[in-house]
Design a protein around this motif. Structure first.
Motif, PDB file in Angstrom:
ATOM      1  N   UNK A  13       0.735  -1.189  -0.102  1.00 33.24           N
ATOM      2  CA  UNK A  13      -0.075   0.041  -0.120  1.00 33.24           C
ATOM      3  C   UNK A  13       0.904   1.397  -0.113  1.00 33.24           C
ATOM      4  N   UNK A  16      -0.292   7.750   0.692  1.00 28.19           N
ATOM      5  CA  UNK A  16       0.378   9.318   0.024  1.00 28.19           C
ATOM      6  C   UNK A  16       0.554  10.358   1.496  1.00 28.19           C
ATOM      7  N   UNK A  58     -10.644  -6.456  -5.060  1.00 26.61           N
ATOM      8  CA  UNK A  58     -11.257  -5.091  -4.278  1.00 26.61           C
ATOM      9  C   UNK A  58     -10.086  -4.229  -3.970  1.00 26.61           C
ATOM     10  N   UNK A  59      -8.834  -5.177  -3.779  1.00 17.50           N
ATOM     11  CA  UNK A  59      -7.431  -4.279  -3.913  1.00 17.50           C
ATOM     12  C   UNK A  59      -6.782  -4.735  -5.045  1.00 17.50           C
ATOM     13  N   UNK A  60      -5.994  -3.614  -5.542  1.00 14.62           N
ATOM     14  CA  UNK A  60      -5.156  -3.726  -6.623  1.00 14.62           C
ATOM     15  C   UNK A  60      -3.897  -4.256  -6.270  1.00 14.62           C
TER      16      UNK A  60
ATOM     17  N   UNK B 259     -11.752   1.293  -1.547  1.00 13.41           N
ATOM     18  CA  UNK B 259     -11.019   0.774  -0.424  1.00 13.41           C
ATOM     19  C   UNK B 259      -9.566   0.749  -0.545  1.00 13.41           C
ATOM     20  N   UNK B 260      -9.096   0.737  -2.139  1.00 14.20           N
ATOM     21  CA  UNK B 260      -7.848   0.562  -2.241  1.00 14.20           C
ATOM     22  C   UNK B 260      -7.295   1.771  -3.229  1.00 14.20           C
ATOM     23  N   UNK B 262      -5.629   4.517  -5.487  1.00 10.99           N
ATOM     24  CA  UNK B 262      -4.018   4.472  -5.775  1.00 10.99           C
ATOM     25  C   UNK B 262      -3.554   5.912  -5.920  1.00 10.99           C
ATOM     26  N   UNK B 264      -3.052   9.763  -5.220  1.00 12.70           N
ATOM     27  CA  UNK B 264      -3.238  10.358  -3.910  1.00 12.70           C
ATOM     28  C   UNK B 264      -4.292  11.502  -3.669  1.00 12.70           C
ATOM     29  N   UNK B 267      -7.054   9.038  -2.739  1.00 21.43           N
ATOM     30  CA  UNK B 267      -6.785   8.695  -1.090  1.00 21.43           C
ATOM     31  C   UNK B 267      -7.329   9.970  -0.310  1.00 21.43           C
ATOM     32  N   UNK B 271     -10.646   9.514   2.099  1.00 19.02           N
ATOM     33  CA  UNK B 271     -10.387   9.505   3.763  1.00 19.02           C
ATOM     34  C   UNK B 271     -11.191  10.554   4.212  1.00 19.02           C
TER      35      UNK B 271
END
Lengths: 236, 274
Positions: A13, A16, A58-60, B259-260, B262, B264, B267, B271
């Motif tokens: 993960x 950032x 669901x995750x890359x 959920x993931x 990538x 910035x 994110x 969040x």
């Protein structure tokens, strides 16, 4: 050919706002055959659920391959187009958690029948849904009620019935037995045994693997990275 | 500390291999400027049959401009637009004249706006608003019009005993249902939703979203949904495009984006909301 052939699979993960990379697992390789049931094991925080979520996309995943032998031919789950992943989720790959996402004004029966609607009409789907809810021990008085009002245990029964009703070739099980009562755990183990006998391949994280110990064919043991004791390694 | 050079920028995915159906919408290389302001730059929009494509971003990200271009409301500065609908499959919709564009809009594209007055005549009856769409196709029999309008209102879960009331006297949730009924009256190939539940009470929002969800399942309508509300996106969208400053910064399956994330910016967005 195995159903799933995972090669050099890694997940990091990148957070950032922390400006760093959190490694979860690295260069993981394993294979899974039809009808095989593998336990994903390892200490807390090692990335067991993360592995399942990467496979479901669901995750890359960060790198590596997850070659899946679909009905349409071999496809790499790590890099397949989103629209193809949607098709596989609808038809071949299921993800089972312990949580139900009930929707307002949708009855337990409708919610459980829903995954079948692509393949059959609503009446047939609801007949099957009823027998699935019966298997998991949900009182028939509740079938037409809205699960938003159900207790935690009742919601879990609906959840499992919904997650396990449609035919799948690969099931990813993310602690489905956590906080289930003994009877429901038994029903779940029975259903998984049936599916395994039908050739469904399964990969599961279980807090209490003894519930399914008799069904397991092996283990994928994840270990924490050497570099740090808490599973977190700084970016490099 | 070392620079984060290996940041996982949007991973390149393979082209579709399983999906055999042609996309319903295929827009490439969209660009739109207003004077010196670049509102949309280098945006592709591809949506497959029956899927709901979400577009998220803050105000000014260009998401609503993309929707207006998809609705052929404005001329684009660059790009091509293909819609897989009867009679126009091979055409680039951006090159059609105004008259034919309007025809495509009436027959094949439905839209629900955040503000009902953009989509409705607020002082006509609700069923009249829906029937107007049908009138545009040449239907003139009163009984047929009324039956078709009421059917469309029923699918939108609008209470039929209020079909003669004008939208002006209805609640916000009801107004959205009238808009929806009008939008789907001609069974469009594409349904555009511009913040369809923004501004509604939370409980009303849930029931309108539920109606949209049922509609999508029962009719398999392809939808493009613009919203800044990630809860709405999570409930309805299969895939999501994240826009910022007129460009798409990231796209993916809805659960993956939420959920993931990538990028910035995504994110930050995720969040800030959850």
């Amino acid at each position: 050919m195995p159903l799933l052939d995972v090669r050099d699979y890694s997940k990091h993960f990148h957070i950032d706002h922390l400006g760093r990379e959190i490694g979860v697992f690295d260069t993981l390789s394993f294979t899974l055959e039809p009808g095989q049931f593998l336990l994903v094991s390892g200490p807390n925080g090692v990335g067991k659920s993360t592995l399942l979520r990467c496979l479901f996309r669901s995750y890359l995943p960060t790198s590596g391959q997850a070659l899946y032998d679909s009905r349409y031919g071999q496809i790499d789950l790590a890099s397949a187009a989103d629209i193809d992943i949607m098709t596989l989720r609808r038809e071949e790959i299921g993800f089972v958690t312990q949580f139900l996402r009930p929707r307002p004004r949708v009855s337990a029966l409708e919610l459980v029948a829903e995954p079948l609607l692509a393949a059959m009409d609503a009446a047939d789907a609801e007949t099957r849904a009823a027998s699935m809810l019966d298997n998991f021990g949900l009182k028939s008085a509740l079938w037409s009620a809205y699960p938003t009002t159900f207790s935690g245990g009742e919601q879990q029964k609906v959840n499992l019935a919904r997650a396990l009703i449609a035919p799948r070739r690969l099931l990813l099980l993310d602690e489905p037995t956590a906080s289930l009562d003994a009877a429901t755990r038994r029903s779940l183990a029975e259903r998984l045994a049936e599916l395994k006998a039908e050739g469904v391949a399964m990969l599961g994280v279980f807090h209490h693997p003894q519930d399914v110990a008799h069904l397991l064919d092996g283990e994928i043991n994840l270990t924490l990275p050497q570099t740090s004791p808490n599973g977190v390694s700084a970016g490099n | 500390m070392q620079a984060t050079s290996n940041r996982p920028s949007s991973r390149r995915l393979d082209p579709p291999r399983i999906a055999t159906l042609a996309p319903v919408v295929a827009v490439r290389g969209l660009r739109k400027t207003y004077g010196r302001i670049v509102a949309v730059e280098d945006v592709d929009v591809v949506a497959y049959p029956g899927e709901v494509l979400g577009i998220v971003g803050e105000s000014g990200s260009g998401k609503s401009t993309v929707l207006r271009l998809l609705n052929l409301q404005e001329a684009t500065d660059a790009g091509t637009y293909h819609l897989n609908a009867e009679g126009v499959t091979t055409e680039d919709l951006f090159t059609l004249d105004r008259y034919r564009q309007r025809e495509v809009r009436v027959r094949h594209i439905g839209i629900v706006y955040q503000q009902p007055h953009l989509g409705l005549r607020m002082r006509y009856s609700s069923s009249g608003n829906v029937a107007e769409r049908l009138l545009m196709t040449g239907e003139r029999t009163f009984a047929t019009l009324r039956r078709a309008a009421n059917e469309s209102l029923a699918v939108s879960e609008f209470p039929l005993d209020r079909a003669d009331d004008p939208p002006a006297v209805l609640s916000g949730g009801m107004q959205q249902r009238v808009q929806l009924a009008k939008a789907i009256a001609l069974k469009p190939a594409l349904l555009l939703l511009d913040e369809p539940t923004t501004g509604l009470d939370v409980s009303i929002q849930a029931t309108v979203l539920d109606t949209l969800k049922r509609l999508q399942r029962s009719r398999q309508i392809t939808m493009v949904l613009v919203s800044h509300d990630l809860g709405v996106i999570r409930t309805l969208a299969d895939r999501v495009m994240v826009m910022r400053g007129g460009r798409v910064v990231e796209q993916g399956l809805t659960d993956q984006i939420l959920e993931d994330p990538q990028h910035a910016y995504t994110q930050q967005l995720v969040h800030a909301k959850l």
